[in-house]
Design an enzyme around this catalytic site. Structure first.
Site, short mmCIF file in Angstrom:
data_model
loop_
_atom_site.label_atom_id
_atom_site.label_comp_id
_atom_site.label_asym_id
_atom_site.label_seq_id
_atom_site.Cartn_x
_atom_site.Cartn_y
_atom_site.Cartn_z
N SER A 96 -2.73 -24.12 -58.58
CA SER A 96 -1.46 -24.65 -58.08
C SER A 96 -0.66 -23.66 -57.24
O SER A 96 0.36 -24.04 -56.65
CB SER A 96 -0.59 -25.14 -59.25
OG SER A 96 -1.03 -26.40 -59.69
N LYS A 99 0.39 -24.69 -53.81
CA LYS A 99 1.62 -25.41 -53.47
C LYS A 99 2.66 -24.51 -52.78
O LYS A 99 3.62 -25.03 -52.21
CB LYS A 99 2.23 -26.04 -54.72
CG LYS A 99 1.33 -27.12 -55.34
CD LYS A 99 2.00 -27.79 -56.52
CE LYS A 99 1.09 -28.83 -57.17
NZ LYS A 99 0.29 -28.29 -58.26
N SER A 156 5.54 -28.35 -60.78
CA SER A 156 4.19 -28.25 -60.23
C SER A 156 3.53 -29.61 -60.10
O SER A 156 2.33 -29.77 -60.34
CB SER A 156 3.32 -27.32 -61.09
OG SER A 156 2.17 -26.90 -60.39
N LYS A 258 5.14 -18.68 -58.66
CA LYS A 258 4.34 -19.87 -58.97
C LYS A 258 3.17 -19.54 -59.88
O LYS A 258 2.52 -18.51 -59.72
CB LYS A 258 3.81 -20.48 -57.66
CG LYS A 258 3.14 -21.83 -57.82
CD LYS A 258 4.16 -22.92 -58.03
CE LYS A 258 3.50 -24.25 -58.38
NZ LYS A 258 2.94 -24.28 -59.75
#
Length: 417
Positions: A96, A99, A156, A258
């Protein structure tokens, strides 16, 4: 269909218990863990790296903590110095963390005005069906772009990421093309995207070094949006989910960025913290557990702040030398750095530093601002060690001179050489 219709309500009931347990006296890190969806188990087995290549090890100073991860990197944000790392160019599934690039493109378009925060974004069936982490946007509903952006960053949400990509580019594939172009523009040589979420896929990879480049560009170019990465929780559709970056609770100086997790990628985290005038960025890829991901990142950041200090050496645009130019409409060009120049060094050694320059010979016009004219060399005099080299750049344009200037300079340059 009936199950999908009632799934958000069921999830509300399921998550309500977990959230209630986590607030406020229970460990909020546990709540972040409870909110995480099970990672997909698909394996991406592309041979991204040459196994015959030796490991790349970076240790700018002693005392680097032992790190159990496939790859990691610690970098000073202002100087760009790599302070510690192992295999920072290894191509690994970023999960993720992908992103970050999805968001980067959204920020660009918001800045251009091509999309707006109050845009109503239609949730397609493709977005609604996304598995893994979600914000639980409902099929066929229109959701404000600002809410989807928060759902993607804080929760997320894979559904949010796909919906945003479709809104901006018409399809996820078209959006991914833009992601790869932007990665190339940022110099991310070991990155290739296949989707906007980080879901495991053949030929979807990045590296710790490239992730630092992206995080640096995001912080520099979009400081107003970077603030979202420190938000600890977000509620949508009556479902409260917490940011999975545990360091936001452990260390008040951590303000991003993140997490990522899939079965094949392992546990990943890119984190940033600022103390006084120093900001560090750490990337850990392929840790064995959520605890190890957080603990490893925390140890790296503590090592960096404990061991190093950052100093500004030269201001952007300050003239450090006037360099001889041949065959131009003037004989000299001011030279220096076009951005503020910082150095990261072991604590207590700043007064041992000395700056010097090597200027290239025989430089002909035309010259453009930012062209390299030589290099700036920063040396630790006591250790006899070069601690930083950076290009010496032209601070002004110098166009070509007329035919007479070219002729005379050509003759003088011949004898000067």
């Amino acid at each position: 269909m009936l199950i999908r219709t009632f799934r958000p309500l069921l999830l509300v009931l399921m998550l309500a218990v977990g959230v209630a347990v986590a607030e406020p006296k229970a460990d909020p890190q546990v709540a972040a863990q409870q909110a995480e969806e099970p990672a997909p188990k698909e394996m991406s087995t592309a041979p991204y790296n040459d196994p015959s290549l030796p490991a790349e090890i970076i240790a700018l100073a002693p005392g680097v903590p032992e790190i159990e991860a496939k790859s990691y990197l610690l970098v000073d944000f202002q100087s760009g110095e790599e302070l510690a790392g192992i295999n920072p160019s290894m191509r690994i599934e970023p999960a993720s963390i992908t992103k970050l690039m999805t968001a980067y493109l959204i920020y660009q378009e918001l800045g251009k005005g091509s999309i707006k925060l109050d845009d109503e974004v239609l949730i397609s069936e493709r977005a609604w069906k996304m598995e893994g982490s979600r914000m639980f946007a409902e099929l066929g509903k229109k959701v404000r772009l600002e809410l989807l952006l928060k759902g993607m960053i804080i929760q997320s949400g894979n559904d949010a990421a796909v919906a945003l990509a479709e809104h901006l580019a018409g399809s996820e594939d078209a959006f991914v093309e833009r992601m790869n172009k932007t990665a190339a523009d940022l110099g991310m040589k070991d990155t290739h995207y296949v989707n906007v979420t980080g879901w495991p896929a053949q030929d979807h990879y990045s590296s710790a070094r490239d992730i630092v480049k992206l995080a640096t560009a995001l912080i520099n170019n979009f400081p107003e949006w970077y603030k979202l990465y420190s938000v600890k929780e977000f509620s949508y559709n009556n479902i409260k989910q917490q940011n999975r970056n545990r360091l936001l609770w452990r260390d008040p100086t951590v303000d991003g960025l993140k997490t990522g997790h899939t079965e094949s990628a392992g546990f990943c985290l890119v984190a940033s913290a600022k103390r006084d005038n120093m900001r560090l960025i750490s990337v850990v890829l392929g840790a064995k557990s959520e605890d190890e991901r957080a603990n490893t990142s925390q140890r790296l950041l503590e090592y960096g702040f404990r061991t190093f200090e950052t100093h500004q050496l030269y201001d952007a645009g300050a003239v450090l030398a006037n360099v001889r130019v041949w065959k131009g409409d003037k004989a000299e060009v001011p030279a220096g750095v076009v951005d503020n120049l910082f150095v990261s060094i072991t604590k207590g050694r700043y007064d041992k530093l000395k700056g010097g320059m090597q200027v290239d010979k025989g430089i002909d016009a035309p010259i453009k601002r930012g062209d390299t004219l030589g290099k700036i060399i920063i040396t630790d005099q006591e250790l006899g060690k070069v601690v930083k080299e950076t290009p010496l750049m032209a601070l002004e344009d110098v166009p070509e001179g007329g035919w007479w200037r070219k002729l005379m300079d050509g003759i003088q340059k011949f004898f000067a050489d």
